[in-house]
Design a protein around this motif. Structure first.
Motif, mmCIF file in Angstrom:
data_model
loop_
_atom_site.group_PDB
_atom_site.id
_atom_site.type_symbol
_atom_site.label_atom_id
_atom_site.label_comp_id
_atom_site.label_asym_id
_atom_site.label_seq_id
_atom_site.Cartn_x
_atom_site.Cartn_y
_atom_site.Cartn_z
ATOM 1 N N ILE A 1 0.872 -1.295 -0.132
ATOM 2 C CA ILE A 1 -0.152 0.011 -0.109
ATOM 3 C C ILE A 1 0.779 1.443 0.031
ATOM 4 N N GLN A 2 0.546 2.384 -0.940
ATOM 5 C CA GLN A 2 1.311 3.251 -0.767
ATOM 6 C C GLN A 2 0.789 4.662 -0.659
ATOM 7 N N LEU A 3 1.223 5.477 0.118
ATOM 8 C CA LEU A 3 0.817 6.697 0.566
ATOM 9 C C LEU A 3 1.027 7.712 -0.858
ATOM 10 N N ASN A 4 -0.054 7.794 -1.335
ATOM 11 C CA ASN A 4 -0.198 8.467 -2.576
ATOM 12 C C ASN A 4 -0.425 9.654 -2.837
ATOM 13 N N GLY A 5 -0.539 10.387 -1.448
ATOM 14 C CA GLY A 5 -0.894 12.002 -1.500
ATOM 15 C C GLY A 5 -1.672 12.276 -0.568
ATOM 16 N N LEU A 6 -2.176 13.507 -0.481
ATOM 17 C CA LEU A 6 -2.889 14.021 0.544
ATOM 18 C C LEU A 6 -4.299 14.334 -0.154
ATOM 19 N N ALA A 7 -5.284 13.756 0.470
ATOM 20 C CA ALA A 7 -6.523 14.162 0.027
ATOM 21 C C ALA A 7 -7.182 15.390 0.760
ATOM 22 N N TYR A 8 -7.600 16.230 -0.144
ATOM 23 C CA TYR A 8 -8.057 17.687 0.563
ATOM 24 C C TYR A 8 -9.199 17.860 0.181
ATOM 25 N N PHE A 9 -10.055 18.428 1.124
ATOM 26 C CA PHE A 9 -11.434 18.587 1.394
ATOM 27 C C PHE A 9 -11.791 20.022 1.393
ATOM 28 N N HIS A 10 -13.050 20.076 0.771
ATOM 29 C CA HIS A 10 -13.634 21.373 0.904
ATOM 30 C C HIS A 10 -15.035 21.214 1.708
ATOM 31 N N GLY A 11 -15.026 21.606 3.077
ATOM 32 C CA GLY A 11 -16.068 21.148 3.802
ATOM 33 C C GLY A 11 -15.875 19.662 3.918
ATOM 34 N N ASP A 12 -16.952 18.934 3.962
ATOM 35 C CA ASP A 12 -16.829 17.556 4.107
ATOM 36 C C ASP A 12 -16.575 16.762 2.737
ATOM 37 N N LYS A 13 -16.442 17.388 1.695
ATOM 38 C CA LYS A 13 -16.349 16.779 0.572
ATOM 39 C C LYS A 13 -14.792 16.968 -0.133
ATOM 40 N N MET A 14 -14.366 15.625 -0.489
ATOM 41 C CA MET A 14 -12.983 15.761 -1.099
ATOM 42 C C MET A 14 -12.974 16.282 -2.401
ATOM 43 N N VAL A 15 -11.869 17.240 -2.435
ATOM 44 C CA VAL A 15 -12.063 18.100 -3.890
ATOM 45 C C VAL A 15 -10.640 17.827 -4.847
ATOM 46 N N GLY A 16 -9.731 17.070 -4.016
ATOM 47 C CA GLY A 16 -8.665 17.047 -5.010
ATOM 48 C C GLY A 16 -7.808 16.023 -4.201
ATOM 49 N N LYS A 17 -6.489 15.948 -4.947
ATOM 50 C CA LYS A 17 -5.381 15.250 -4.109
ATOM 51 C C LYS A 17 -4.004 15.751 -4.616
ATOM 52 N N THR A 18 -2.847 15.788 -3.773
ATOM 53 C CA THR A 18 -1.643 16.140 -4.358
ATOM 54 C C THR A 18 -0.879 15.051 -4.565
ATOM 55 N N ASN A 19 0.362 15.506 -4.833
ATOM 56 C CA ASN A 19 1.350 14.438 -5.147
ATOM 57 C C ASN A 19 2.076 14.111 -3.528
ATOM 58 N N PRO A 20 2.617 12.747 -3.464
ATOM 59 C CA PRO A 20 3.416 12.665 -2.378
ATOM 60 C C PRO A 20 4.189 13.600 -1.850
ATOM 61 N N LEU A 21 4.927 14.277 -2.713
ATOM 62 C CA LEU A 21 6.106 15.293 -2.287
ATOM 63 C C LEU A 21 5.271 16.418 -1.748
ATOM 64 N N GLU A 22 4.200 16.784 -2.271
ATOM 65 C CA GLU A 22 3.548 18.022 -1.931
ATOM 66 C C GLU A 22 3.121 17.815 -0.341
ATOM 67 N N ILE A 23 2.928 16.660 0.005
ATOM 68 C CA ILE A 23 2.445 16.199 1.381
ATOM 69 C C ILE A 23 3.680 17.332 2.234
ATOM 70 N N GLY A 24 4.839 17.002 1.858
ATOM 71 C CA GLY A 24 5.856 17.741 2.451
ATOM 72 C C GLY A 24 5.755 19.246 2.588
ATOM 73 N N VAL A 25 5.234 19.566 1.318
ATOM 74 C CA VAL A 25 5.457 21.218 1.167
ATOM 75 C C VAL A 25 4.174 21.487 2.205
ATOM 76 N N PHE A 26 3.104 20.717 2.023
ATOM 77 C CA PHE A 26 2.045 21.038 3.091
ATOM 78 C C PHE A 26 2.350 21.151 4.419
ATOM 79 N N MET A 27 2.901 20.038 5.015
ATOM 80 C CA MET A 27 3.633 19.944 6.354
ATOM 81 C C MET A 27 4.419 21.242 6.618
ATOM 82 N N SER A 28 5.124 21.672 5.574
ATOM 83 C CA SER A 28 6.037 22.850 5.962
ATOM 84 C C SER A 28 5.018 24.244 6.205
#
Lengths: 405, 370
Positions: free
Chosen positions: A229-256
């Protein structure tokens, strides 16, 4: 006489009290419980829908919820087959039972599930809930109600979004652990420890979802091969609905941007003047977010300090022998980081999902502005879309490992 | 009367602490957040402050009449009949308070832990426990409280300390959000209503070795329990944020459920927390129950309060069963709590005022002939 009377009362009492103290109303033997370890939720397909029986509603007499039907796949521990402590070799029987049911809502599906399982369902050991991407995109709030209301559910259980149907995750056979759901849960828990993902559990998801100035995010998983199983990115939501996902590396960007100190991602940085690059891995970060009003409009300034390490260089052509080159690499990584941060924020602005929680900064630090212009989540979404921001990145490379060149 | 005067200032402090900390800790953050959103800690602080004023008035009254409780000295101050009528109101109030404590306890247990056990059983077990313990004299009463205080304080502090790992300080800001001052004032009253157990001091003072030290005991008691309450509110708000707390009935319990001791020793602390909380509820119930029967004894000048212990049990039980459901129960608790402030703060203040006037007049009368 009085003494006898007293004795009688004491005797009566001691007979009566054990009746109340035994607490046997709630005693359930552990092997009589159906411990649900993991749950996967999918949208029910046409053929699944037909399987539904009239368990919690009669077609005409009770109201049928008009929401889309869901398919719930539950992994239930088989009593006696869960190994305790070190693994015994050669356990042949399957340790878990996987059951699929359909329903109109979560609890409806649970009732249907109970109808198929002999023992009483127990959700206290539920470690992970998997939402398929379709479910996440169609809205998660309808599940939250049941999960919040039920006292057995742990707030620390994990919640993830899967690319494939969630039922597939219930049937995986990982090699590293006998119990699939425990492997899955460990995987998700360790992501945080390894700095691969910001802390994420169901309670946090709810907290972020309820607050006015931020939107939730969840890990996005993808199956690779049969059991990886791979962590393939970060699912981001608008309210309670998922609206998109990032690349795995962008998780690092998000965390910063979010200000998570622990680094775990590495990225290639081009060495200026050469065509080669080195792999720079973030060790830790320090983020400062300032909010203010610039020309009457909300503005965010983000200042990030990276502490990095060089893990690998691409070819011998690069000489990592003096500090000047490190300075250059630092500059190059800062520039890259800045660009990717700006890109990520711009992407989330398009979908109005403030996963960085800038709104919370505005609410907390500029209450007058917030009270006058924002107040509600919906309004903040509109403002977030047009939010201006500037990013300052400063990276430091202190270590290059055991190699001197 | 028959009670030995042996209670020390330390014991009085512990009695106050363990009496005040009770069922209220679970819904406290919800009450505070409903009233003040991010300024919930501020609301709590003002509530504690108000409660402290009430307690100080009461303690001061007690020190002025070191051999009597409010039931007896009120008859001296405002006359025999008026005093008796007010005393009956006080007794009734504490009767209701005991029953609501037991009921709230039962409601939490039935919803969160023992879901199959009938509500009546949990309530009656708790009441029986209190009734049996109440047959002891006031010294034993003090010992029981003394014993439980560390057990009540320590786990709450542990839960708060470990939970702060997930805290987000942004949730606590702005500290003062003046959106709805009336609402905040209401919240302040609700919070200070959680301190009504401190009324017990009026019963403790006559049994103290040196009643003069009662003021010190009161201040420490309210400082420690109020500090703990404040800490709980700060921790829950910092972790859940005001919006999430509004969705949870018992944020403190939820805090314990979210908190894990690192290293997978315990993945959730709610069971430990609940076990302790049972003690906290017991001590609170014990105090209000004891106060009720002790006051009845004094009002009717009975020799002994032991018989009363079982006598009022059915009344308390039926009152406890009166609320129809959890929501109804909390409506009643808030209403009774706020109305009770009339009894626990305004009434002693009124008594103190009259007492001052009387002694002033007496002095004048003495001064005149000479």
């Amino acid at each position: 006489m009085w003494l006898n009377h007293r004795k009688l009362i004491i005797i009566m009492f001691s007979i009566l009290i054990p009746l109340f103290l035994s607490g046997c109303w709630d005693s359930r033997e552990i092997e009589k419980r159906a411990n649900v370890l993991a749950i996967g939720v999918d949208i029910a397909s046409e053929e699944d829908r037909k399987k539904e029986d009239e368990i919690s509603h009669l077609s005409k007499e009770f109201p049928t919820p008009d929401e889309e039907m869901i398919k719930v796949t539950a992994q239930i521990a088989v009593p006696g087959e869960i190994p305790l402590g070190p693994q015994q070799p050669g356990g042949s029987a399957k340790p878990v039972l996987v059951v699929e049911v359909v329903g109109h809502s979560f609890q409806d599906a649970m009732l249907n599930l109970q109808q198929e399982v002999a023992n009483e369902l127990f959700l206290g050991h539920l470690r992970i809930i998997v939402f398929s991407e379709d479910i996440a995109r169609s809205g998660t709030s309808r599940f939250n109600d049941f999960l919040r209301r039920n006292p057995e559910i742990r707030r620390t259980a994990s919640l993830v979004v899967s690319k494939e149907p969630a039922s597939k995750y219930m049937n995986i056979t990982p090699e590293l652990e006998r119990i699939p759901s425990l492997y899955l849960a460990e995987l998700v828990d360790n992501l945080t420890a390894l700095g691969k993902f910001p802390p994420s559990f169901i309670g946090l998801f709810w907290t972020i979802y309820s607050s006015k100035g931020q939107d939730p995010y969840l890990p996005y998983l993808e199956l690779k091969g049969k059991s990886a199983i791979q962590l393939n990115g970060l699912a981001y939501f608008h309210g309670d609905k998922m609206v998109g996902k990032t690349n795995p590396l962008e998780i690092g960007v998000f965390m910063s941007v979010r200000g998570i100190g622990r680094g775990g991602y590495g990225a290639f940085a081009e060495v200026p003047g050469k065509d080669e690059s080195v792999l720079v891995r973030t060790v830790s970060r320090n983020t400062r977010t300032k909010v203010g009003i610039k020309n009457g409009k909300p503005h965010v300034s983000i200042k990030i300090q990276y502490e990095s390490e060089i893990d690998e260089k691409e070819s011998a052509a690069i000489q990592l022998s003096d500090s000047a080159i490190l300075k250059k690499i630092e500059k190059a990584t800062s520039k890259d980081a800045k660009r990717s941060i700006e890109k990520l924020i711009a992407t989330t602005q398009k979908t109005k999902s403030d996963i960085f929680g800038f709104g919370e900064h505005f609410r907390a630090k500029l209450p007058q502005y917030w009270n006058r212009n924002v107040k509600t989540k919906e309004k903040w979404d509109g403002i977030y879309q047009n939010l201006t921001f500037d990013v300052k990145v400063d990276s430091h490379i202190h270590r290059v490992g055991m190699k001197s060149k | 009367m028959g009670d030995p005067k042996e209670i020390t200032a330390l014991q009085a402090t512990t009695i106050l602490i363990s009496t005040i900390i009770g069922v209220g800790v679970l819904p406290l953050p919800l009450f505070a957040v409903r009233a003040g959103e991010t300024s919930a800690p501020f609301v709590t602080l003002t509530g504690v402050f108000l409660a402290a004023i009430g307690l100080m008035i009461l303690t001061y009254l007690g020190i002025r009449h070191p051999h009597k409780t409010i039931i007896t000295y009120s008859q001296d101050i405002i006359g025999k009949w008026l005093g008796k009528i007010f005393s009956i109101v006080v007794i009734f109030f504490f009767l209701i308070l005991s029953s609501l404590t037991a009921r709230e306890f039962g409601a939490v247990v039935v919803t969160a832990v023992l879901r199959e056990t009938p509500l009546e059983v949990t309530v009656i077990v708790m009441l029986l426990l209190a009734a049996i313990s109440c047959r002891n004299n006031i010294n034993v009463f003090a010992y029981i409280h003394n014993l439980y205080v560390p057990m009540i304080l320590a786990p709450v502090l542990i839960v708060v300390a470990f939970s702060l790992k997930n805290a987000n300080l942004l949730y606590l800001r702005p500290i003062f959000l003046g959106n709805d001052l009336w609402n905040m004032a209401g919240g302040m009253l609700t919070v200070s209503a959680l301190f009504q157990g401190s009324f017990i001091i009026t019963m403790i003072i006559p049994a103290m070795k040196t009643p003069k030290k009662a003021m010190k005991a009161s201040l420490w008691g309210i400082l420690i329990s109020g500090g703990l309450y404040l800490l709980i509110v700060i921790a829950t708000v910092a972790i859940f944020g005001p919006e999430e707390i509004k969705q949870i009935f018992w944020p403190t319990l939820e805090l314990a459920r979210t908190t894990a001791i690192p290293g997978n020793i315990l993945q959730r602390l709610d069971i430990i927390f609940l076990a302790v909380w049972v003690l906290a509820v017991f001590t609170t119930l014990f105090s209000s129950y004891y106060f009720t029967i002790h006051s009845i004894k004094e009002l009717f000048r009975l020799k002994d309060h032991k018989v009363l212990s079982y006598f009022i049990l059915p009344f308390v039980f039926f009152l406890a069963m009166a609320p129809q459901n959890v929501l109804h129960m909390y409506e009643i608790i808030q209403l009774i709590g706020r109305a009770g402030l009339l009894i626990t703060i305004i009434y002693p203040a009124f008594l103190l005022l009259i007492d001052f006037l009387r002694s002033w007049r007496r002095k004048k009368n003495v001064a005149k002939p000479s």
